[in-house]
Design a protein around this motif. Structure first.
Motif, PDB file in Angstrom:
ATOM      1  N   TYR A  23      -9.041   1.795   7.361  1.00 48.97           N
ATOM      2  CA  TYR A  23      -8.022   1.637   6.322  1.00 48.97           C
ATOM      3  C   TYR A  23      -6.841   0.858   6.880  1.00 48.97           C
ATOM      4  O   TYR A  23      -6.714   0.673   8.091  1.00 48.97           O
ATOM      5  N   GLU A  24      -6.003   0.407   5.970  1.00 53.84           N
ATOM      6  CA  GLU A  24      -4.814  -0.360   6.342  1.00 53.84           C
ATOM      7  C   GLU A  24      -3.559   0.350   5.844  1.00 53.84           C
ATOM      8  O   GLU A  24      -3.554   0.940   4.765  1.00 53.84           O
ATOM      9  N   THR A  25      -2.522   0.279   6.657  1.00 55.45           N
ATOM     10  CA  THR A  25      -1.198   0.665   6.206  1.00 55.45           C
ATOM     11  C   THR A  25      -0.546  -0.619   5.724  1.00 55.45           C
ATOM     12  O   THR A  25      -0.521  -1.618   6.445  1.00 55.45           O
ATOM     13  N   LEU A  26      -0.052  -0.595   4.486  1.00 60.04           N
ATOM     14  CA  LEU A  26       0.551  -1.782   3.894  1.00 60.04           C
ATOM     15  C   LEU A  26       2.069  -1.698   3.927  1.00 60.04           C
ATOM     16  O   LEU A  26       2.642  -0.639   3.657  1.00 60.04           O
ATOM     17  N   LEU A  27       2.709  -2.819   4.245  1.00 53.43           N
ATOM     18  CA  LEU A  27       4.152  -2.936   4.124  1.00 53.43           C
ATOM     19  C   LEU A  27       4.420  -3.347   2.687  1.00 53.43           C
ATOM     20  O   LEU A  27       3.914  -4.379   2.220  1.00 53.43           O
ATOM     21  N   VAL A  28       5.174  -2.543   1.956  1.00 49.51           N
ATOM     22  CA  VAL A  28       5.495  -2.826   0.562  1.00 49.51           C
ATOM     23  C   VAL A  28       6.785  -3.639   0.551  1.00 49.51           C
ATOM     24  O   VAL A  28       7.833  -3.164   0.997  1.00 49.51           O
ATOM     25  N   LEU A  29       6.677  -4.865   0.053  1.00 49.65           N
ATOM     26  CA  LEU A  29       7.810  -5.786   0.054  1.00 49.65           C
ATOM     27  C   LEU A  29       8.696  -5.569  -1.165  1.00 49.65           C
ATOM     28  O   LEU A  29       8.243  -5.050  -2.189  1.00 49.65           O
ATOM     29  N   LYS A  30       9.950  -5.980  -1.069  1.00 50.78           N
ATOM     30  CA  LYS A  30      10.905  -5.750  -2.153  1.00 50.78           C
ATOM     31  C   LYS A  30      10.522  -6.465  -3.434  1.00 50.78           C
ATOM     32  O   LYS A  30      10.842  -5.999  -4.511  1.00 50.78           O
ATOM     33  N   GLY A  31       9.811  -7.577  -3.371  1.00 55.25           N
ATOM     34  CA  GLY A  31       9.382  -8.283  -4.576  1.00 55.25           C
ATOM     35  C   GLY A  31       8.166  -7.667  -5.233  1.00 55.25           C
ATOM     36  O   GLY A  31       7.714  -8.131  -6.267  1.00 55.25           O
ATOM     37  N   GLY A  32       7.587  -6.632  -4.629  1.00 57.09           N
ATOM     38  CA  GLY A  32       6.430  -5.963  -5.192  1.00 57.09           C
ATOM     39  C   GLY A  32       5.131  -6.282  -4.480  1.00 57.09           C
ATOM     40  O   GLY A  32       4.129  -5.608  -4.688  1.00 57.09           O
TER      41      GLY A  32
END
Length: 157
Positions: free
Chosen positions: A135-144
Motif C-alpha cells: 500500500y501507499e501513504t499519500l500526501l494530500v495536497l492543498k489543491g485536492g
C-alpha cells in the motif's frame, strides 16, 4: 519616560520568543486527536500503534466522519475508518507512525496524509496469519490532488 530598547535587547527577545515557540510546537507535535465511529476495533488498534510510537492520542467518537473529512479537505476517495489531526495536518486511515514523524519533520505544504481503504498489514490492520498487502501513504495536497509519500510492503505485480 520609557527606556529605549537596544538592538541587542530586541534581538535577544526575538530569539527567546522563537525558542519558546519551537519548544511549544515540539510539545504539541505528539498530540493526536483521533475521530472514529463507535466500536471500530481496527481504529483502536491504530491508536495503540500510535501510542506505542510515543504519540499522545485523545480519541473522540462520532456517529459519522463524513462532514469532518470534508471540512478538512479529505475527499471520499481517500476515506478510511478514522480521521486524526496533528500539528496542523489531517491523517486519514491507517497511516504508519514513521510516516507521521516524517510529515512533522518535513512540514510540507499539504493537507496531510492518507492511507485510503484499509490495507491488510497496515498499522491496526494486522492479521493473525501475517497477511500483508502492498500500500501507499499519500500526501494530500492543498489543491485536492495527491502524490505518493511512502510505499509499504511488497511491490504489486
Amino acid at each position: 519616560m520609557p527606556t529605549p530598547f537596544s538592538r541587542r535587547t530586541l534581538l535577544a527577545a526575538g530569539v527567546g520568543a522563537a525558542a519558546l515557540a519551537a519548544c511549544a510546537s515540539g510539545r504539541s507535535a505528539t498530540g493526536l486527536a483521533v475521530y472514529k465511529t463507535p466500536g471500530c476495533a481496527c481504529c483502536t488498534a491504530w491508536v495503540d500503534h500510535m501510542r506505542a510510537a510515543g504519540f499522545k492520542a485523545e480519541v473522540h467518537e462520532l456517529p459519522d466522519l463524513g462532514s469532518l473529512r470534508t471540512s478538512r479537505g479529505i475527499s471520499d476517495d481517500l476515506a478510511s475508518c478514522h480521521t486524526a489531526l496533528i500539528g496542523g495536518y489531517v491523517l486519514e486511515g491507517h497511516v504508519p507512525a514513521a510516516d507521521v514523524r516524517r510529515l512533522l519533520a518535513e512540514r510540507p505544504e499539504a493537507v496531510g496524509l492518507a492511507v485510503p481503504s484499509m490495507p491488510l498489514g497496515s498499522p491496526g490492520m494486522e492479521t493473525a496469519d501475517g497477511a500483508r498487502e502492498a500500500y501507499e501513504t499519500l500526501l494530500v495536497l492543498k489543491g485536492g490532488g495527491t502524490r505518493v509519500f511512502a510505499r509499504h510492503g511488497q511491490a504489486a505485480s
